[in-house]
Design an enzyme around this catalytic site. Structure first.
Site, PDB file in Angstrom:
ATOM      1  N   LYS A   1      15.523  21.941 -10.751  1.00  0.00           N
ATOM      2  CA  LYS A   1      14.852  20.700 -11.114  1.00  0.00           C
ATOM      3  C   LYS A   1      15.745  19.691 -11.818  1.00  0.00           C
ATOM      4  O   LYS A   1      16.612  20.031 -12.610  1.00  0.00           O
ATOM      5  CB  LYS A   1      13.677  21.015 -12.035  1.00  0.00           C
ATOM      6  CG  LYS A   1      12.552  21.729 -11.313  1.00  0.00           C
ATOM      7  CD  LYS A   1      11.695  20.775 -10.523  1.00  0.00           C
ATOM      8  CE  LYS A   1      10.448  20.476 -11.327  1.00  0.00           C
ATOM      9  NZ  LYS A   1       9.565  19.561 -10.641  1.00  0.00           N
TER      10      LYS A   1
ATOM     11  N   HIS B   1       0.841  -1.222   0.000  1.00  0.00           N
ATOM     12  CA  HIS B   1       0.000   0.000   0.000  1.00  0.00           C
ATOM     13  C   HIS B   1       0.866   1.260   0.000  1.00  0.00           C
ATOM     14  O   HIS B   1       0.428   2.318   0.440  1.00  0.00           O
ATOM     15  CB  HIS B   1      -0.938   0.044   1.214  1.00  0.00           C
ATOM     16  CG  HIS B   1      -1.646  -1.249   1.488  1.00  0.00           C
ATOM     17  ND1 HIS B   1      -2.908  -1.512   1.030  1.00  0.00           N
ATOM     18  CD2 HIS B   1      -1.244  -2.357   2.149  1.00  0.00           C
ATOM     19  CE1 HIS B   1      -3.266  -2.744   1.411  1.00  0.00           C
ATOM     20  NE2 HIS B   1      -2.269  -3.269   2.078  1.00  0.00           N
TER      21      HIS B   1
ATOM     22  N   SER C   1      14.276  22.016 -15.862  1.00  0.00           N
ATOM     23  CA  SER C   1      13.080  22.812 -16.078  1.00  0.00           C
ATOM     24  C   SER C   1      13.495  24.155 -16.665  1.00  0.00           C
ATOM     25  O   SER C   1      14.550  24.689 -16.324  1.00  0.00           O
ATOM     26  CB  SER C   1      12.348  23.030 -14.754  1.00  0.00           C
ATOM     27  OG  SER C   1      11.529  24.185 -14.829  1.00  0.00           O
TER      28      SER C   1
ATOM     29  N   GLU D   1       9.056   8.739 -16.673  1.00  0.00           N
ATOM     30  CA  GLU D   1       7.640   9.087 -16.835  1.00  0.00           C
ATOM     31  C   GLU D   1       7.109   8.647 -18.196  1.00  0.00           C
ATOM     32  O   GLU D   1       5.986   8.165 -18.326  1.00  0.00           O
ATOM     33  CB  GLU D   1       7.456  10.601 -16.688  1.00  0.00           C
ATOM     34  CG  GLU D   1       7.785  11.133 -15.308  1.00  0.00           C
ATOM     35  CD  GLU D   1       7.875  12.655 -15.325  1.00  0.00           C
ATOM     36  OE1 GLU D   1       9.003  13.174 -15.432  1.00  0.00           O
ATOM     37  OE2 GLU D   1       6.832  13.310 -15.252  1.00  0.00           O
TER      38      GLU D   1
END
Ligand code: ARG
Length: 461
Positions: A284, A157, A278, A291
């Protein structure tokens, strides 16, 4: 003007939009090598069986090699009016060698031709997928070996569950990829029958030798039913299904990399080569490749769903609907190969933060199960009672804002009087993982045993 390949009964050519919806040359040109290989095998067989003359077969074979080099050299002019790769190749052959080109299509149809070409292509993709899965397995095993005894939290979980080792976690994906390889290998073995010679749907009256063409193209045997052979696309569905499952595994690993590389986790750092910045936020380091791998399952599963949907309502045998098989499989195969390569690169370059892993492993009462197991083993409690007592100790620790090992012996004994100082040994994360000696468990010995098994398998690759 009417089509030169089949326009005998036609007075006029197709409407431009008819041509646009009908043509597949825009994508099936990717089958050129398989198409020429299949045609060469067919022509050689036609000569060997006396159906065409040896000199015609030689002219066809030579001419096809010229077409092949024209295509590979970028000099070939693909024509939409010629619909697909099969007719583009044949039309050029006609220009090159004249009359004998017209004999190539004896005892053959585009239906068995395309089924053969496509099987050859998908078969190659199975091999490529297997090789790419193996490369990723190598990278994962290397990671696992380095961190066979590094402790980290195991989650259920996404809540801290029990400590595991980094090596164990990496090897979990090795097992998944091992099964993926098995699926690609099974699909390959099942699809390795040659449709050529099934002709349009019923077979042919010419005395062809299907064993010869099957062998020449590296198939195990010819297909046994001509209707099935020209209308089956389950080989493509199997490839897409195996690809979707493999992509699902990649997506889960990618998701973990996204989580692990966040500032909140800092379990891993992606190398510069596998990160992006970024345009506005200078700090970043984004895990874009992970992704995108996570997202690309959508295309691959989408391709599988699309082809299942195309096939499910088709009566036997060939219907033009089946021309829609190729773009889905091409895109899924390209996507899978890219995702596997990117994941292999990211895993190979990954920096693992051993200290963060260990600190996280020790938090969240991760050894509560070990405490309960100790009460069962040393104090003879039924597991359910031990579970309850341990829950009370966790609640006590939580109320004090400490971890289990920071409770005093007196605290412990206030919940269960059988507890001795010896209990504190099992609360350490290293002891916890070392104790998980069951076969396939997370104990470093067990993990190393599985690494050794995979390294043995890798020697045969
Ligand atoms: N371009 C077609 C395909 O991809 C080749 C087979 C065409 N056969 C036919 N009977 N029209 O499926």
């Amino acid at each position: 003007t009417a089509n030169t390949m089949w326009g005998g009964r036609f007075a006029a050519g197709p409407d431009a939009i008819m041509e646009a919806i009908n043509a597949s040359i825009g994508f099936d040109r990717r089958l050129y090598a398989q198409d020429i290989r299949g045609s060469r095998a067919h022509a050689a067989m036609l000569a060997a069986t006396g159906i065409i003359s040896p000199s015609d077969a030689d002219a066809i074979g030579e001419g096809l090699l010229t077409v092949l080099s024209e295509i590979e050299g970028g000099q070939f002019r693909f024509q939409t009016a010629l619909e697909d790769i099969h007719m583009n190749v044949e039309a050029r052959l006609k220009e090159l060698i004249g009359e004998p080109a017209g004999r190539l299509h004896t005892a053959r149809s585009r239906n068995d031709q395309v089924a053969t070409d496509f099987r050859l292509w998908v078969r190659d993709q199975c091999d490529a997928a297997i090789a790419a899965c193996r490369a990723l397995i190598r990278a994962l095993v290397t990671q696992a070996e380095t961190g066979a005894d590094w402790v980290m939290p195991g989650f259920t979980h996404l809540q801290t569950a029990q400590p595991v080792t980094w090596g164990h976690h990496m090897m979990a994906y090795v097992e998944m990829l091992g099964r993926d390889i098995g699926r690609f290998a099974d699909a390959r073995a099942r699809m390795n029958e040659c449709p050529l010679g099934s002709a349009a749907l019923a077979g042919t009256g010419f005395p062809i030798d299907r064993d010869a063409t099957a062998a020449a193209l590296g198939f195990d045997r010819p297909t046994a039913n001509s209707l099935d052979a020209v209308s089956d696309r389950d080989f493509a569905l199997e490839f897409l299904s195996a690809a979707a499952i493999c992509a699902t595994h990649l997506s889960r690993l990618a998701e973990e990399l996204v989580i692990w590389s966040s500032a909140q986790f800092r379990f891993v750092a992606m190398s510069d080569r596998w990160s992006t910045g970024s345009s506005i936020m200078p700090q970043k380091r984004n895990p874009d490749a992970a992704e995108l791998i996570r997202a690309k399952i959508g295309r691959i599963l989408g391709a599988a769903v699309a082809l299942f949907t195309v096939m499910k309502g088709l009566p036997l045998a060939y219907s033009k609907d089946m021309q829609e098989d190729k773009e889905q499989v091409f895109d899924a195969a390209d996507t899978l190969m890219l995702a596997l390569a990117a994941m292999t690169g990211m895993i190979s370059d990954l920096t693992v933060n051993r200290e963060r892993l260990q600190a996280a492993a020790s938090s969240g009462f991760s050894t509560a199960t070990d405490l309960a197991d100790w009460l069962v083993r040393e104090a003879g409690l039924p597991f359910r009672d031990a579970h309850h007592a341990t829950g009370a100790l966790v609640a006590l620790a939580e109320s004090r804002g400490v971890d289990l090992p920071e409770l005093t012996l007196a605290d412990m004994q206030s919940v269960n009087s059988a507890i001795t100082a010896q209990l504190f040994d099992v609360l350490g994360v290293h002891n916890s993982v070392a104790s998980r000696q069951s076969y396939g468990g997370t104990a470093p010995d067990q993990v190393r045993r599985q690494i050794a098994r995979w390294k043995g398998a890798m020697e045969g690759w």
